[in-house]
Write a protein that holds these residues in place. Structure first.
Motif, mmCIF file in Angstrom:
data_model
loop_
_atom_site.group_PDB
_atom_site.id
_atom_site.type_symbol
_atom_site.label_atom_id
_atom_site.label_comp_id
_atom_site.label_asym_id
_atom_site.label_seq_id
_atom_site.Cartn_x
_atom_site.Cartn_y
_atom_site.Cartn_z
ATOM 1 N N GLU A 1 -7.585 0.187 1.540
ATOM 2 C CA GLU A 1 -7.609 -1.328 1.203
ATOM 3 C C GLU A 1 -6.569 -0.919 2.514
ATOM 4 N N TYR A 2 -5.886 -3.089 2.822
ATOM 5 C CA TYR A 2 -4.556 -2.802 3.160
ATOM 6 C C TYR A 2 -3.660 -4.246 2.602
ATOM 7 N N GLY A 3 -3.049 -4.717 2.706
ATOM 8 C CA GLY A 3 -2.011 -4.925 2.676
ATOM 9 C C GLY A 3 -0.244 -5.113 2.407
ATOM 10 N N SER A 4 0.624 -6.423 2.531
ATOM 11 C CA SER A 4 1.894 -6.433 2.033
ATOM 12 C C SER A 4 2.146 -5.441 1.288
ATOM 13 N N VAL A 5 3.371 -4.468 1.168
ATOM 14 C CA VAL A 5 3.987 -4.026 0.168
ATOM 15 C C VAL A 5 3.841 -4.355 -0.848
ATOM 16 N N ASP A 6 4.135 -5.375 -1.034
ATOM 17 C CA ASP A 6 4.155 -6.206 -2.584
ATOM 18 C C ASP A 6 3.004 -5.947 -3.511
ATOM 19 N N GLU A 7 1.424 -6.477 -2.584
ATOM 20 C CA GLU A 7 0.474 -6.825 -2.568
ATOM 21 C C GLU A 7 0.105 -5.267 -2.537
ATOM 22 N N VAL A 8 -0.060 -4.743 -1.993
ATOM 23 C CA VAL A 8 -0.400 -2.776 -2.501
ATOM 24 C C VAL A 8 0.243 -2.341 -3.396
ATOM 25 N N PHE A 9 1.595 -2.749 -4.177
ATOM 26 C CA PHE A 9 2.083 -2.260 -5.212
ATOM 27 C C PHE A 9 1.826 -2.728 -6.102
ATOM 28 N N TYR A 10 1.996 -3.590 -6.234
ATOM 29 C CA TYR A 10 2.266 -4.421 -8.102
ATOM 30 C C TYR A 10 0.712 -5.489 -7.698
ATOM 31 N N ASP A 11 -0.274 -5.424 -6.914
ATOM 32 C CA ASP A 11 -1.344 -5.960 -7.496
ATOM 33 C C ASP A 11 -2.453 -5.337 -6.474
ATOM 34 N N PRO A 12 -2.561 -4.368 -7.114
ATOM 35 C CA PRO A 12 -3.619 -3.328 -5.968
ATOM 36 C C PRO A 12 -5.015 -3.891 -6.709
ATOM 37 N N HIS B 1 -7.793 -1.517 -5.580
ATOM 38 C CA HIS B 1 -8.985 -0.524 -5.293
ATOM 39 C C HIS B 1 -8.763 0.890 -6.363
ATOM 40 N N PRO B 2 -9.971 0.966 -6.642
ATOM 41 C CA PRO B 2 -9.272 1.745 -7.909
ATOM 42 C C PRO B 2 -8.860 3.346 -7.478
ATOM 43 N N TYR B 3 -9.016 3.787 -5.953
ATOM 44 C CA TYR B 3 -8.246 4.915 -5.297
ATOM 45 C C TYR B 3 -6.580 5.025 -5.196
ATOM 46 N N THR B 4 -6.564 3.569 -5.304
ATOM 47 C CA THR B 4 -4.932 2.645 -4.812
ATOM 48 C C THR B 4 -3.975 3.436 -6.391
ATOM 49 N N TRP B 5 -5.092 2.184 -7.310
ATOM 50 C CA TRP B 5 -4.925 3.028 -8.873
ATOM 51 C C TRP B 5 -4.551 4.129 -9.365
ATOM 52 N N GLY B 6 -5.015 4.609 -8.383
ATOM 53 C CA GLY B 6 -5.080 6.250 -9.489
ATOM 54 C C GLY B 6 -3.850 6.868 -8.888
ATOM 55 N N LEU B 7 -3.399 6.647 -7.122
ATOM 56 C CA LEU B 7 -2.657 6.849 -6.264
ATOM 57 C C LEU B 7 -0.565 6.748 -7.151
ATOM 58 N N LEU B 8 -1.420 5.352 -6.995
ATOM 59 C CA LEU B 8 0.170 4.852 -8.277
ATOM 60 C C LEU B 8 0.280 5.427 -9.990
ATOM 61 N N ASP B 9 -1.089 5.565 -10.399
ATOM 62 C CA ASP B 9 -0.896 6.217 -11.477
ATOM 63 C C ASP B 9 0.076 7.349 -10.855
#
Length: 349
Positions: free
Chosen positions: A235-246, A248-256
């Motif tokens: 996944e890639y995008g702006s910092v706001d997009e990746v942090f607040y509208d992730p 990919h389930p892997y990104t969800w896991g990292l944020l969680d």
């Protein structure tokens, strides 16, 4: 915005006694002039190998089997070792993880900071030492003129990291690669180093590739974020997009798994179950599928392409296919997004 670095279809292999490890498997990314790109992911995901490939600073058993690394349109993979020596530390510089192993314990700090200038530029020793003093002052070393005569062991961990940064920027490089520069530091010093990198970026006009496994650090420095798993970007995008509208389930896991301001010492942080795949034999489908609670049958059969979320936000997950079932992120991720939206609208201070 001008692209100053463009990495295309990068593949890196490691020869081992057990066989060939396919560490980097078709990575694409670019860096724009004046921006900070953060590459995040668990340890072993391939972050450091990716950026070391840019400078061709790989282990003897590693090889770049495919790809291009275009710096202002010129492929660095085709340059001679002498040409790369002229570029390393001059046009593209790197801050390494551990300041104690990066600094020579037998040399004074002044000589170590001045050394890149003597190597890359036709300047006198006196002029190089004068510039070293200026840069040490720039990175926040108190009384730099006197302290240039000191040795690494006479500085604190945070000061040593500042000295490593000074060595990396003394030539005012166009690209600065920061490989986990805050990992061994306490939270307060981490914040100081992040602030320092932001200030230096504005003062010397460098572009930064920031490598970390700590998503909390990313929020304070990055313009764009690329999330890496098992040698590929997912996944890639702006910092706001990746942090607040992730997406990919892997990104969800990292944020969680990130602590929040409400997390106490007694609270258990969430973690992603399972372990990354063995890249001696990379999986046919999505490498994250065995750890993904939302995995579909197709995840075990085919690697997902990147699906467009916005013009700057992409994620490689079959969940974004038009025919996929609708899946919402975990409640904790949704709560983060709602709090951010409220903050944007002025409801939360």
């Amino acid at each position: 915005m001008e692209r100053i670095l463009d990495v295309k279809n990068l593949h890196v292999d490691f020869k081992t006694y057990n066989g060939t490890v396919h560490a980097i498997r078709g990575v694409d990314f670019h860096l724009n002039d004046g921006e900070t790109l953060a590459i995040v992911g668990e340890s072993g995901s391939g972050k450091s190998v990716t950026v070391r490939s840019v400078l061709r600073l790989l282990a003897k058993n590693a090889s770049i089997s495919q790809g291009e690394v275009l710096y202002h349109g010129e492929d660095l993979l085709k340059k001679s070792e002498k040409e790369m020596d002229n570029l390393r530390g001059n046009k593209i510089s790197m801050i390494f993880q551990d300041p104690m192993t990066s600094l020579d314990p037998t040399m004074t700090i002044g000589k170590q900071v001045a050394e890149p200038l003597l190597i890359h530029n036709k300047v006198s020793k006196a002029d190089a030492l004068k510039r070293a003093e200026e840069v040490l002052r720039l990175v926040g070393i108190p009384n730099p003129k006197a302290r240039m005569k000191d040795y690494p062991h006479q500085f604190s961990g945070g000061q040593r990291q500042r000295i490593v940064i000074a060595i990396a920027i003394v030539d005012y490089p166009e690209i600065l690669i920061a490989d986990e520069p805050t990992t061994a530091l306490d939270v307060t010093v981490q914040a100081q180093i992040i602030d320092l990198l932001r200030e230096l970026q504005q003062k010397i006009g460098t572009s930064i590739i920031f490598i970390t496994h700590d998503l909390g650090v990313v929020a304070g420095i990055a313009d764009r974020v690329a999330v890496m798993y098992a040698g590929k970007f997912v996944e890639y995008g702006s910092v706001d997009e990746v942090f607040y509208d992730p997406q990919h389930p892997y990104t969800w896991g990292l944020l969680d798994s990130m602590p929040t301001l409400n997390t106490s010492e007694q609270d258990r942080l969430n973690s992603i179950p399972g372990t990354p795949p063995n890249l001696l034999n990379p999986p046919t489908g999505d490498a994250f599928a065995p750890r993904n609670a939302y995995a579909l049958q197709i995840d075990t059969e085919q690697q997902p392409p990147f699906f467009k979320v916005t013009k700057t936000h992409y994620a490689a997950t079959w969940l974004l296919h038009p025919d996929a079932p609708k899946v919402t992120p975990p409640v904790s991720i949704q709560q983060r997004f709602k709090k951010y939206q409220a903050w944007l609208e002025g409801d939360v201070k």
